[in-house]
Every structure is written in C-alpha cells, then in structure tokens.
Scaffold this motif. Structure first.
Motif, short mmCIF file in Angstrom:
data_model
loop_
_atom_site.label_atom_id
_atom_site.label_comp_id
_atom_site.label_asym_id
_atom_site.label_seq_id
_atom_site.Cartn_x
_atom_site.Cartn_y
_atom_site.Cartn_z
N HIS A 2 8.15 36.42 87.96
CA HIS A 2 7.79 35.34 88.53
C HIS A 2 7.64 35.29 90.06
N LEU A 4 7.82 33.01 93.41
CA LEU A 4 7.91 31.88 94.24
C LEU A 4 7.39 31.87 95.51
N SER A 5 6.87 30.56 96.01
CA SER A 5 6.31 30.50 97.44
C SER A 5 7.22 29.70 98.22
N VAL A 6 8.01 30.06 99.20
CA VAL A 6 8.96 29.47 99.99
C VAL A 6 8.55 29.23 101.42
N ILE A 17 17.40 28.58 97.03
CA ILE A 17 16.21 28.71 96.09
C ILE A 17 16.97 28.74 94.68
N THR A 18 18.18 28.43 94.47
CA THR A 18 18.82 28.41 93.13
C THR A 18 18.02 27.89 91.99
N ARG A 19 17.64 26.64 92.24
CA ARG A 19 16.87 25.94 91.21
C ARG A 19 15.50 26.43 90.60
N GLU A 20 14.88 27.20 91.82
CA GLU A 20 13.52 27.65 91.49
C GLU A 20 13.73 29.09 90.66
N VAL A 21 14.95 29.74 90.84
CA VAL A 21 15.19 30.93 90.29
C VAL A 21 15.71 30.60 88.88
N ARG A 23 14.84 28.35 86.98
CA ARG A 23 13.61 27.79 86.20
C ARG A 23 12.97 28.93 85.51
N ALA A 24 13.05 30.03 86.45
CA ALA A 24 12.50 31.28 85.86
C ALA A 24 13.10 31.99 84.57
N LYS A 121 7.33 35.07 99.99
CA LYS A 121 7.16 35.31 98.66
C LYS A 121 8.61 35.51 98.33
#
Length: 129
Positions: A2, A4-6, A17-21, A23-24, A121
C-alpha cells in the motif's frame, strides 16, 4: 504493498499516520508490517501519540543537535534535513496480530518531515506468516 500520500504542513513536523497504516493491515492475516519512507529528507518513527508535546520536544532537540544553518557542504540548503532523516531512519516494523497493529498503549507511527511542506509517499508492506 500500500502507498500512502501524506501532505505535510510545515518544513519540520511529525504527522501521525497510525490510522492509515492500521487500515492497510486491517482484516489481513499479516504477522508483520513494514513502513518505509522513500525520501532522503523525511523519516518514519514510532513514539508517543498521546501528548503532542513529545513531538514538539523531539523537533526542538533535533534542531539543537543539527542546526539548520550549520557548516554544510551540500549546496541545496537542506543538509540539516538529510542529517535528521538519517538519525530518525527510513523504516519501522510493527508486529500484526488478528489484523491489528501490535503497538504499545501510547505508541503511534509518525512520518517525520524535515524539508517540507511537501506531499510524501509512505509505503506499507504487509508480511504474511
């Protein structure tokens, strides 16, 4: 994998970025997750995410250790960002169990920006057992 774009809001900041990670890895049979930042002036780290003063303290002390206008040979004006990124590191690994990150109570995963604002990224690789 995955990606992510931050978007980072300032030259130097920590972006949670815990929530986005999370979700992955959600719903996967993963046992490990690698978070990697493919940039030379940004990093990734795990630290406390309950008190924002921790991130502020980290940035303040990194600035003391590595001043923005030091005696650098690199001509782009961002040598301090390269040094800070090296000190923080470009990847972390987190155990995964039951489709969830295994982090401590107060831990979060942060993108560490040292030469922003930018769009960065972040690659999240899920390792299965």
């Amino acid at each position: 994998m995955h990606t992510l774009s931050v978007k980072t809001p300032r030259r130097e900041c920590f972006v949670d970025i815990t929530r986005e990670v999370a979700r992955a890895v959600e719903g996967t049979d993963a046992v490990l997750c690698t978070v990697f930042v493919p940039h030379t002036t940004a990093g990734v780290t795990i630290n406390e995410n309950a008190d924002p003063d921790v991130a502020a303290d980290l940035l303040a002390h990194l600035a003391e250790l590595v001043p923005r206008n030091g005696p650098y040979r690199h001509a782009e004006g961002n040598s301090d960002a390269h040094v800070k990124a090296t000190l923080v590191g470009s990847s972390v690994q987190v155990p995964v169990a039951g489709g969830r990150l295994v982090l401590g109570t107060w831990q979060g995963i942060y993108l560490a920006e040292f030469d922003g604002p930018r769009t960065r990224k972040v690659h999240v690789m899920v390792h299965r057992g």
